[in-house]
Design an enzyme around this catalytic site. Structure first.
Site, mmCIF file in Angstrom:
data_model
loop_
_atom_site.group_PDB
_atom_site.id
_atom_site.type_symbol
_atom_site.label_atom_id
_atom_site.label_comp_id
_atom_site.label_asym_id
_atom_site.label_seq_id
_atom_site.Cartn_x
_atom_site.Cartn_y
_atom_site.Cartn_z
ATOM 1 N N ARG A 196 0.866 -1.179 0.000
ATOM 2 C CA ARG A 196 0.000 0.000 0.000
ATOM 3 C C ARG A 196 0.904 1.231 0.000
ATOM 4 N NH1 ARG A 196 -2.101 -3.422 4.186
ATOM 5 N NH2 ARG A 196 -4.184 -4.238 3.694
ATOM 6 N N LYS A 248 -2.108 -2.058 8.121
ATOM 7 C CA LYS A 248 -3.300 -1.501 8.776
ATOM 8 C C LYS A 248 -3.429 -2.051 10.195
ATOM 9 C CE LYS A 248 -6.272 -0.521 4.795
ATOM 10 N NZ LYS A 248 -7.556 -0.828 4.136
ATOM 11 N N HIS A 276 -1.749 2.188 -6.066
ATOM 12 C CA HIS A 276 -2.503 0.958 -5.826
ATOM 13 C C HIS A 276 -2.546 0.073 -7.070
ATOM 14 C CE1 HIS A 276 -4.445 -0.425 -2.215
ATOM 15 N NE2 HIS A 276 -5.405 -0.988 -2.915
ATOM 16 N N ARG A 314 -0.027 -2.529 -6.768
ATOM 17 C CA ARG A 314 -0.457 -3.556 -5.811
ATOM 18 C C ARG A 314 -1.435 -4.524 -6.483
ATOM 19 N NH1 ARG A 314 -1.114 -4.598 -0.210
ATOM 20 N NH2 ARG A 314 -3.262 -4.907 0.493
ATOM 21 N N HIS A 323 -4.124 -8.849 3.739
ATOM 22 C CA HIS A 323 -5.581 -8.811 3.826
ATOM 23 C C HIS A 323 -6.033 -9.617 5.037
ATOM 24 C CE1 HIS A 323 -6.217 -7.973 -0.756
ATOM 25 N NE2 HIS A 323 -5.995 -6.865 -0.059
ATOM 26 N N TYR A 363 -9.105 -10.973 -6.968
ATOM 27 C CA TYR A 363 -8.106 -11.293 -7.985
ATOM 28 C C TYR A 363 -8.429 -12.580 -8.733
ATOM 29 C CZ TYR A 363 -5.816 -7.447 -5.800
ATOM 30 O OH TYR A 363 -5.559 -6.190 -5.319
#
Length: 299
Positions: A148, A172, A244, A247, A270, A279
């Site tokens: 990110r 995150k 992004h 990514r 994730h 994806y």
């Protein structure tokens, strides 16, 4: 009345959930929208008195204001977190969000760069300049590790483990993960560190940050967007490209190559596998396009 609960919820998000300041503010704004609506309809209503019908009317209200389904879904997520907190703190015995339906979302698949397009962008960089050498390392790192933009600008020298081919990422919610780093990224990071960064007068507090601007400070997210937009223009790539995009491309190329989805999830950081599963949709689109291009019955 609600302000007291909001303060408690904010402290919960900061201290117990360890969310970023941006995420915390987004959750508080979600509750602000609900209280704004209630101030018009039922100003005396307490959090524990809110029921499903109140929330359904609230969703109808924000929908009439023109709020998109994705924005409505994000607000519902904020309200659910708030009422989990209320139950945990015994403010409310019931969760009025339990039966609240989330608006159906139309999935928009993100733009993805082909490997040749990424090479064109990388090759368009003038590495004879200090900024060019740094930007080359940035592009290689974005694509090699699927970071990110916030993870890239906060990447630390102390988190580079090139002897074993990994970097440590703080993602995150301050969650850490180890991500493999490719040889090209290692090569250009080392060139940048050894030939350019050592000559930058570093501002106190940024000594451990890998990528710096010419004034010795951490690069901003906006600066990374500008760098990539400029490089895409130089490489004559008409797609809408952001940090992004690299990514997305990283993950898509792995899935197309047959990588295990759990491994991709781990590398992307994730929390849920369902986030990574987008994806597989991208991969199916790739397969369909391949079929249309090469199968004789489609020609």
């Amino acid at each position: 009345m609600w302000d007291v609960y909001k303060k408690g919820f904010k402290a919960h998000l900061q201290l117990e959930k360890s969310l970023s300041e941006n995420s915390v503010e987004a959750y508080i704004h979600d509750i602000d929208k609900l209280t704004q609506f209630l101030s018009f309809s039922e100003p005396e209503l307490k959090p524990e008195q809110v029921n499903l019908k109140h929330l359904e009317k609230f969703l109808q209200w924000i929908g009439e204001l023109g709020m998109t389904p994705s924005s409505q879904s994000r607000i519902i997520s904020g309200l659910r977190n708030f009422y989990k907190y209320c139950q945990q703190e015994q403010i409310s015995k019931t969760d009025p969000t339990a039966l609240l339906e989330t608006p159906r979302l139309i999935k928009h698949l993100p733009d993805v760069l082909s490997f040749s397009e990424i090479e064109r962008i990388s090759n368009s960089i003038d590495v004879s300049t200090n900024e060019g050498a740094r930007n080359k390392a940035i592009i290689e790192t974005l694509y090699s590790c699927g970071l990110r933009v916030s993870e890239l600008v906060n990447l630390r020298l102390s988190c580079l483990y090139f002897d074993v081919g990994y970097i440590r990422i703080i993602g995150k919610g301050d969650k850490e993960r180890l991500v493999p780093v490719g040889r090209p990224a290692i090569k250009y990071i080392n060139i940048y560190r050894q030939n350019i960064r050592v000559h930058v007068p570093v501002i106190p507090g940024f000594e451990d940050i890998l990528f710096l601007n010419r004034r010795g400070r951490k690069l901003s997210r906006v600066m990374i967007f500008m760098i990539i937009k400029d490089l895409a223009k130089k490489a004559s790539i008409p797609k809408t490209i952001s940090p992004h995009t690299f990514r997305h491309s990283f993950a898509t190329h792995l899935v197309e190559g047959g990588a295990d989805l759990r491994a991709v999830q781990e590398m992307l950081g994730h929390e849920s596998i369902t986030t990574t599963e987008i994806y597989t949709h991208l991969n199916r689109e790739y397969l369909r396009n391949t079929l249309e291009q090469f199968h004789p019955s489609y020609k």
